[in-house]
Design an enzyme around this catalytic site. Structure first.
Site, PDB file in Angstrom:
ATOM      1  N   ASP A   1       3.513   6.178  -6.025  1.00  0.00           N
ATOM      2  CA  ASP A   1       2.635   5.051  -6.368  1.00  0.00           C
ATOM      3  C   ASP A   1       2.686   4.846  -7.880  1.00  0.00           C
ATOM      4  O   ASP A   1       2.215   5.700  -8.636  1.00  0.00           O
ATOM      5  CB  ASP A   1       1.213   5.373  -5.911  1.00  0.00           C
ATOM      6  CG  ASP A   1       0.216   4.243  -6.169  1.00  0.00           C
ATOM      7  OD1 ASP A   1       0.575   3.250  -6.829  1.00  0.00           O
ATOM      8  OD2 ASP A   1      -0.926   4.356  -5.686  1.00  0.00           O
TER       9      ASP A   1
ATOM     10  N   HIS B   1       2.571   2.502  -3.576  1.00  0.00           N
ATOM     11  CA  HIS B   1       1.137   2.281  -3.428  1.00  0.00           C
ATOM     12  C   HIS B   1       0.744   1.973  -1.987  1.00  0.00           C
ATOM     13  O   HIS B   1      -0.302   2.401  -1.508  1.00  0.00           O
ATOM     14  CB  HIS B   1       0.718   1.136  -4.350  1.00  0.00           C
ATOM     15  CG  HIS B   1      -0.744   0.845  -4.316  1.00  0.00           C
ATOM     16  ND1 HIS B   1      -1.681   1.757  -4.752  1.00  0.00           N
ATOM     17  CD2 HIS B   1      -1.450  -0.230  -3.874  1.00  0.00           C
ATOM     18  CE1 HIS B   1      -2.894   1.242  -4.604  1.00  0.00           C
ATOM     19  NE2 HIS B   1      -2.784   0.045  -4.073  1.00  0.00           N
TER      20      HIS B   1
ATOM     21  N   SER C   1      -7.076   2.017  -2.979  1.00  0.00           N
ATOM     22  CA  SER C   1      -6.796   1.006  -3.992  1.00  0.00           C
ATOM     23  C   SER C   1      -8.129   0.448  -4.523  1.00  0.00           C
ATOM     24  O   SER C   1      -8.977   1.228  -4.948  1.00  0.00           O
ATOM     25  CB  SER C   1      -5.899  -0.078  -3.382  1.00  0.00           C
ATOM     26  OG  SER C   1      -5.337  -0.890  -4.380  1.00  0.00           O
TER      27      SER C   1
END
Lengths: 374, 374
Positions: free
Chosen positions: A317, A350, A151
């Site tokens: 995601d 995610h 991320s």
């Protein structure tokens, strides 16, 4: 402070700086809180920097001092684990702008003797990386065996390779993107507006009153949290199941489990995170556009790089979808950088990079180990 | 009030009721604000009910009295248009619980003489439909030529066919779903928490102070608005374009156009919508599960229906994705109901049903016209 390697070493350092920020400010001194795991070898060639995500912290593989929970990537980092602390010296530092010990809006502005609040300078992902580079200088580490992140941590890994091409031998970029999309910015803007709409925010000067904008921050977290999960994952976990009752209440309590879960996520978050830090770090994310920093062409960011790259996405995601990782992989190919790209399957959206994923373990473990071969 | 058919007829009616609500309350009297377009024929067989979405209103094809904007579906409804007011008598009524003239939390509770606020009963999509049926009784319309709706309007169309199977000859269900998913509920819960976190909400009793929870409602609208648009649409429209400046400000103003756009959406919304109505209508949506109302099997909802169905989805709609429409189509097939199902392509996400779409015009126009053939 414990020296027990199971718990890592809770440390921080104040570096004189100055750190020249993208916004033009010369910032000093720079506090950096960090944890390390494993042992740095004699030629300082076995260091792996792990970069954390938006609301993450340096407690990578050791207990979080506030929540008492295990480190956020204890699954991945430790003796015999994919990021093997028997082989590598692993560093994780709290990003600049955060609130777990590194300089941020909640720390003291030495000029005023008061918390910075909104006088803290706006920072970028690259500024976070520059602060980490100062920490590596402090350790005497010239070159990283690898930089690894998911991320926002993946953005830092990309920025490391672009900003310090000589200092990175390998980069692992997981569930990330080379720039924030309009939808990404939009969700963050909702969160920022929720915080700033809370009267307790007081223009960011809420520290003295010890009454932070918890309600606004909780709403911001709830909105963001939805983007970390997949629609299918939410359906599998909660569906339309009711919360501890047989029938709807025809009221506004949390009837559905998913409501109760989200409210809990919001409330738990405000105990461990500073609202102003949330503003600053989301801003850094929204400002992130690696291509823009390199003349508008992403491949240019990697032309000077000496690193091998491993890019990983998850199929569910939707915050940083596979297409974003593919864009990175294409740019790496165009720049002639050695790169592997894999999309993993997971129902968890995610957040998959933080959860049990034997495939991810194998990909990371294999990629890192390959770097030890002559 | 103008009788000019270009502007529709702005009307409302107070019906004695009582209306028995799903929550068990007997509600009366029932105010219903509505607009009509075209002329009801002698045997009252040419009536089309158009059902509006969450924050929609009865100003279907005539100027909105507050915003001065054209009706929200003026493109679709009018002389010679797909819903042709030369042929059909078109009715659109403000849903129960809303704030444009129908009974809702902002209207007066006759017992107390004060606005209902949170004493207003929690309502369901089926309750909205029952109120509409009372309005049709008032008009002397026994049976609808068609019921048409997008988004929440589509849920009402489904509920019409299920609740009053003898009263519906055709139903058009656009960009909708037969139940709210966990992700749908989650986004609404963020909005409700944003409103309730605003100190100006005052437990819903903010009318007297004339100082509504505008900041909370704006945040709720911003979060919801993102779900109405596609990621690709946001990228095409805004991307990372800056707002009226050359470079980032390194501050917290709206640097990006998408931020400025979202802020505007939030601010414009609070001028035309009541925060408590937003709570009640989102609750009705979250409670909606047509299968649950029919023994857990969606097909059961349609077994008594005499209607033809037209189900339309848009490929970039991630609020009510095509899979939800497919579920409806499968249930209709299982129930032996005549049904057509089409997925249209559009870059505009959920909002596509409100925008220029010649394909949608053809689908609706063709489907309705087929109902006139003997």
């Amino acid at each position: 402070m414990s020296d027990d390697p199971r718990f890592g070493l809770r440390r921080s350092v104040t570096l004189p700086g100055p750190l020249r920020l993208d916004g033009g400010v010369l910032f000093s001194p720079v506090d950096i809180a960090y944890e390390t795991y494993g042992t740095l070898n004699a030629d300082a060639s076995n260091a792996i920097l792990v970069c954390h995500a938006l609301t993450g912290d340096q407690h990578l593989a050791s207990e979080h001092p506030v929540t008492g929970k295990p480190g956020w990537w204890a699954r991945m980092v430790g003796p015999g684990k994919p990021i093997d602390t028997n082989r590598w010296f692993v560093i994780c530092s709290n990003v600049l702008g955060s609130c777990l010990g590194s300089s941020g809006p909640a720390t003291i502005n030495p000029v005023t003797g008061q918390p910075w609040g909104m006088q803290f300078p706006v920072i970028t992902i690259r500024d976070m990386v520059r602060a980490q580079a100062m920490l590596l200088d402090h350790f005497g580490i010239d070159r990283l065996f690898a930089v690894v992140g998911g991320s926002m941590g993946g953005m830092q890994a990309l920025s490391w390779a672009a900003t310090f091409p000589e200092r990175v031998r390998a980069a692992v970029v997981i569930a990330s993107a080379a720039r924030h999309s309009a939808q990404n910015i939009a969700f963050h803007e909702v969160g920022r507006q929720a915080i700033m709409a809370d009267p307790k925010w007081r223009g960011g000067a809420y520290y003295a009153a010890q009454d932070p904008p918890a309600a606004g921050l909780a709403v911001a977290r709830m909105a963001a949290h939805i983007t970390y999960l997949s629609e299918a994952g939410l359906t599998a976990k909660f569906g339309r199941k009711l919360q501890g009752r047989e029938a709807k209440t025809f009221g506004f309590d949390a009837d559905f489990q998913v409501e109760s879960y989200l409210r809990h996520q919001g409330l738990a978050f405000v105990d461990r995170f500073d609202a102003n830090s949330y503003l600053y770090i989301t801003r850094a994310l929204d400002y992130f556009d690696l291509a823009e920093e390199h003349g508008g062409l992403l491949a240019n960011a990697f032309r000077a790089s000496k690193a091998r790259f491993c890019v990983v996405s998850f199929d569910t995601d939707w915050l940083y979808p596979t297409a974003e990782s593919r864009t990175i992989a294409h740019a790496l190919n165009a720049a002639g950088a050695p790169a592997s790209f894999v999309e993993l399957s997971s129902p968890f959206g995610h957040d998959a990079f933080l959860l049990e994923s034997p495939e991810l373990d194998r990909v990371i473990g294999g990629f890192l180990a390959a770097g030890e071969r002559p």
